[in-house]
Design a protein around this motif. Structure first.
Motif, PDB file in Angstrom:
ATOM      1  N   VAL A 166       2.514  57.375  34.143  1.00  0.00           N
ATOM      2  CA  VAL A 166       2.360  55.929  34.152  1.00  0.00           C
ATOM      3  C   VAL A 166       1.320  55.505  35.185  1.00  0.00           C
ATOM      4  N   GLU A 167       0.867  54.263  35.080  1.00  0.00           N
ATOM      5  CA  GLU A 167      -0.054  53.725  36.074  1.00  0.00           C
ATOM      6  C   GLU A 167       0.674  53.535  37.406  1.00  0.00           C
ATOM      7  N   PHE A 172       0.007  48.874  42.776  1.00  0.00           N
ATOM      8  CA  PHE A 172       0.881  48.757  41.598  1.00  0.00           C
ATOM      9  C   PHE A 172       1.733  50.025  41.516  1.00  0.00           C
ATOM     10  N   GLN A 173       2.912  49.973  42.128  1.00  0.00           N
ATOM     11  CA  GLN A 173       3.679  51.195  42.357  1.00  0.00           C
ATOM     12  C   GLN A 173       4.813  51.441  41.364  1.00  0.00           C
ATOM     13  N   GLN A 174       5.262  50.442  40.635  1.00  0.00           N
ATOM     14  CA  GLN A 174       6.356  50.603  39.667  1.00  0.00           C
ATOM     15  C   GLN A 174       7.530  51.369  40.296  1.00  0.00           C
ATOM     16  N   ASP A 199      -8.304  50.251  45.259  1.00  0.00           N
ATOM     17  CA  ASP A 199      -7.369  50.414  46.376  1.00  0.00           C
ATOM     18  C   ASP A 199      -8.002  51.144  47.563  1.00  0.00           C
ATOM     19  N   LEU A 200      -9.143  51.754  47.347  1.00  0.00           N
ATOM     20  CA  LEU A 200      -9.800  52.494  48.434  1.00  0.00           C
ATOM     21  C   LEU A 200     -10.399  51.557  49.477  1.00  0.00           C
ATOM     22  N   ALA A 267       0.013  43.965  40.594  1.00  0.00           N
ATOM     23  CA  ALA A 267      -1.080  43.720  39.650  1.00  0.00           C
ATOM     24  C   ALA A 267      -1.393  44.972  38.842  1.00  0.00           C
ATOM     25  N   ARG A 268      -0.960  44.961  37.585  1.00  0.00           N
ATOM     26  CA  ARG A 268      -1.252  46.082  36.683  1.00  0.00           C
ATOM     27  C   ARG A 268      -2.735  46.070  36.323  1.00  0.00           C
ATOM     28  N   GLY A 269      -3.361  47.245  36.335  1.00  0.00           N
ATOM     29  CA  GLY A 269      -4.766  47.321  35.989  1.00  0.00           C
ATOM     30  C   GLY A 269      -5.014  47.596  34.524  1.00  0.00           C
ATOM     31  N   GLY A 270      -4.102  48.323  33.893  1.00  0.00           N
ATOM     32  CA  GLY A 270      -4.259  48.701  32.497  1.00  0.00           C
ATOM     33  C   GLY A 270      -3.406  47.852  31.573  1.00  0.00           C
TER      34      GLY A 270
END
Length: 281
Positions: A166-167, A172-174, A199-200, A267-270
């Protein structure tokens, strides 16, 4: 433990006893015509876990790289995935992927997305259980499955998924999903582990990189590894590939792990797996 030219990559033991290198190499969005070269570079750098998918249309390049590398097949862990539009034909889809890769078996086969609107992922899983029983794949799992998808699948399954890919990245750590997976014995694997690079740039990441004389990517990857997460960064550049591998030598303190975890933004990226319904065909 998997030996590389420069370091030792830790492994995670899946729920069926199979060991997967914890730091692997992803080929999402790698053009088919460049895949062989890039994967050969990754294998030369020391990676022994390659993650592809039928939807990426570069399985043949992955297979060509493995064949040309001189690395024994049994030393390389290969993951590929079932396309959304083929959930009703998983047997045929798997064989097509295996032939494209040019291998007798695949190490890990995943349902790429649940596509709940199709209502087919449980049917696909039953087919994958048969493929697993026939020893053509060493482990089976899922990707992009949220809690409710697991709640539907697990009661109908004879084999608990070995992995949920998963992403996951610092913003965005879920965490609830990851905790649920681990409680079920499902290993957590992160794609987009660097937040597609965004995130870098976090100050916490950059300050830790300066402290340790490391790259920001190494810091974020070390954060993943410290939590037992399998991670599959990608890069087309051999220097960056080797740099990412260096994350296994970086140990963050519990306080530093907490500092990075505080970057959570939700914040989900995908795409959202609850509604994603593309065919990938």
């Amino acid at each position: 433990m998997s030996q590389t030219h420069e370091t030792t990559i830790p492994t995670v033991t899946l729920n069926n006893g199979v060991e997967i290198p914890q730091l692997g190499f992803g080929v999402f969005q790698v053009p088919p015509e460049e895949t062989q070269r890039i994967v050969e570079d990754a294998l030369e750098a020391g990676y022994r876990h390659i993650d592809t998918a039928a939807a990426y249309r570069n399985e043949a390049g992955v297979g060509a790289a493995i064949a040309a590398s001189g690395v024994p097949r049994e030393e390389i862990f290969i993951t590929t995935k079932l396309r959304n539009g083929e959930q009703g034909a998983a047997h045929e889809a798997f064989q097509n992927s295996r032939r494209a890769l040019g291998v007798d078996y695949v190490d890990l086969y995943l349902i790429h997305w649940p596509v709940p609107s199709q209502g087919l992922f449980t049917q696909a899983w039953k087919a994958m259980e048969q493929i697993y029983a026939n020893s053509q794949v060493r482990a089976i799992g899922v990707s992009n499955f949220l809690e409710d998808h697991l709640d539907t699948l697990i009661p109908a399954a004879e084999v608990v998924p070995a992995v949920n890919q998963v992403e996951i990245h610092p913003t965005f750590q879920q965490q609830e999903l990851a905790a649920k997976c681990r409680s079920l014995g499902i290993a957590v694997e992160a794609y987009s582990p660097l937040g597609q690079g965004a995130d870098l740039n976090a100050s916490a990441v950059k300050s830790l990189a300066a402290k340790y004389g490391a790259s920001p990517a190494q810091v974020v990857l070390a954060w993943h590894l410290a939590q037992g997460t399998i991670v599959i960064p990608k890069s087309a550049h051999s220097e960056r590939m080797r740099e990412n591998l260096g994350a296994v030598a970086l140990s963050l303190t519990p306080a530093e792990i907490t500092e990075i975890s505080a970057l959570e933004s939700g914040a989900r990226g995908g795409s959202d797996p609850a509604v994603a319904a593309f065919s990938q065909m």
